[in-house]
Design an enzyme around this catalytic site. Sequence first.
Site, PDB file in Angstrom:
ATOM      1  N   LYS A   1       1.000  -1.242  -0.093  1.00 19.83           N
ATOM      2  CA  LYS A   1      -0.089   0.084   0.157  1.00 19.83           C
ATOM      3  C   LYS A   1       1.010   1.365  -0.121  1.00 19.83           C
ATOM      4  CE  LYS A   1      -4.468   0.846   0.917  1.00 19.83           C
ATOM      5  NZ  LYS A   1      -5.663  -0.035   0.517  1.00 19.83           N
TER       6      LYS A   1
ATOM      7  N   ASP B   1      -7.344   3.804  -4.533  1.00 24.62           N
ATOM      8  CA  ASP B   1      -7.942   3.587  -3.012  1.00 24.62           C
ATOM      9  C   ASP B   1      -8.447   5.014  -2.938  1.00 24.62           C
ATOM     10  OD1 ASP B   1      -7.203   1.843  -0.903  1.00 24.62           O
ATOM     11  OD2 ASP B   1      -6.938   3.816  -0.088  1.00 24.62           O
TER      12      ASP B   1
HETATM   13  N1  GLU Z   1      -7.585  -0.098  -2.545  1.00 29.87           N
HETATM   14  C1  GLU Z   1      -8.382  -1.242  -2.912  1.00 29.87           C
HETATM   15  C2  GLU Z   1      -8.278  -2.076  -1.522  1.00 29.87           C
HETATM   16  O1  GLU Z   1      -8.042  -1.561  -0.257  1.00 29.87           O
HETATM   17  C3  GLU Z   1      -8.018  -2.222  -4.084  1.00 29.87           C
HETATM   18  C4  GLU Z   1      -6.593  -2.838  -4.246  1.00 29.87           C
HETATM   19  C5  GLU Z   1      -6.227  -3.303  -5.563  1.00 29.87           C
HETATM   20  O2  GLU Z   1      -7.285  -3.422  -6.458  1.00 29.87           O
HETATM   21  O3  GLU Z   1      -5.142  -3.839  -5.791  1.00 29.87           O
HETATM   22  O4  GLU Z   1      -8.547  -3.422  -1.454  1.00 29.87           O
END
Ligand code: GLU
Length: 411
Positions: free
Chosen positions: A100, A140
């Site tokens: 992340k 996100d």
């Molecule tokens: N940000 C989204 C999550 O927290 C998607 C992450 C992604 O698709 O890699 O799951």
Amino acid sequence: MLSDINEYFHAASDLLGLSDRVRSILLTPRRVVKTELIIENDNGQLDSYIGFRVQHNNARGPMKGGLRFHPSVDEDHSTALASLMTWKTAVVDLPYGGAKGGIACDPQKMSDRELHRLTSVFVERMKEIIGPTTDIPAPDVNTNSKIMGWIMEEYSKYEGFSPGVVTGKPLQLFGSNGREEATGRGIMYVLIEALEQKGHSLEEVTVAIQGFGNVGSNAARLLHEAGAKIVAVADAGGGVANMDGLDIPKLIEWVTETRTVKDFAGGEGFESDEVLSWKADVLIPAALDGVLHEGNADKVEAKIIIEGANGPTTPEANKILADKNVLIVPDILANAGGVTVSYFEWAQNIQHFRWDDERITTELEKIMRKAYAEVYRISQSKNVDLRTAAFYVAIQRVMDAANSRYYISET
Ligand code: GLU
């Protein structure tokens, strides 16, 4: 937030009988990158921002997770969210690890040009550590398909044509059918499962939703189409309620124009925070973390909570809600629809082949329902809540992969 998530991790690790040594290996991120990002703003002055990427674990595959543009982004927060991605991809059994990151900034105060420059500098700094087989970012909080398109373009300048470096891209730029609504759709499937468990169906329930961004608005639309009654919705600007059910397509039109649900004519206005204690059968927190805490958990009226956001419930609130017999479908299961369709997008990019809507929907439903059933089975057999069961399933999968790679002789 990090300590909250670690507390959930330890509850499941106790059940698995993991040693302190193994816990520490599983909790420590593989790599943390913090970088200064300097851009020229629209007035010709230099502005400096801080960007992060935390790569938590890659035992099960390339690391995967979103990029957040928000003032709250820092190392601890990104580490917490990166670890959640490791457990999330494992719960739904995708061949990924977790990561992340993001930039500490307030995109509401920036122009599109400034955001474009900032995103490009971020990719320039991170290009050695991201890539289609190492770490794949995605949208996100406050990031979207447009920004993902910029990431693909900037990365491809250095590495050549690389659509698989990022997911959540625009449909016309190697994005996937169904990615935009994927998290909302996944929420619908787990809610159907949770209701079936209690002998109910979507048509019978009222729903309150906190947050009307990508996750909240798509969940509202799909649940409304499936016959559920959405009685209250709130975002940072305010809330709107209608006990006969809000007209969600009209509300979406209103929000597209005004950027908030506040003052929508199809219901009564209320203060944002009240949505969490709204009299509804189901509550979907789909905004930020830590919103359900010691100070408000006892006021929750809903009997089911579906965690659309990452980390919306603190451990103190979790305990209060458990004592009230509220069924919580935890974030790492409830909002995994997004990363699941990200996986489909990445698979399509690698194969240079496009799946149609029907295939995406069918495969997503299969994965979400199977994951729910597995977590539910563990929760029954170990007599624990769904969150502990979800962490249990996830940690075990990560351990199994790590074991076969590196040989770990102890638990
Ligand atoms: N940000 C989204 C999550 O927290 C998607 C992450 C992604 O698709 O890699 O799951």
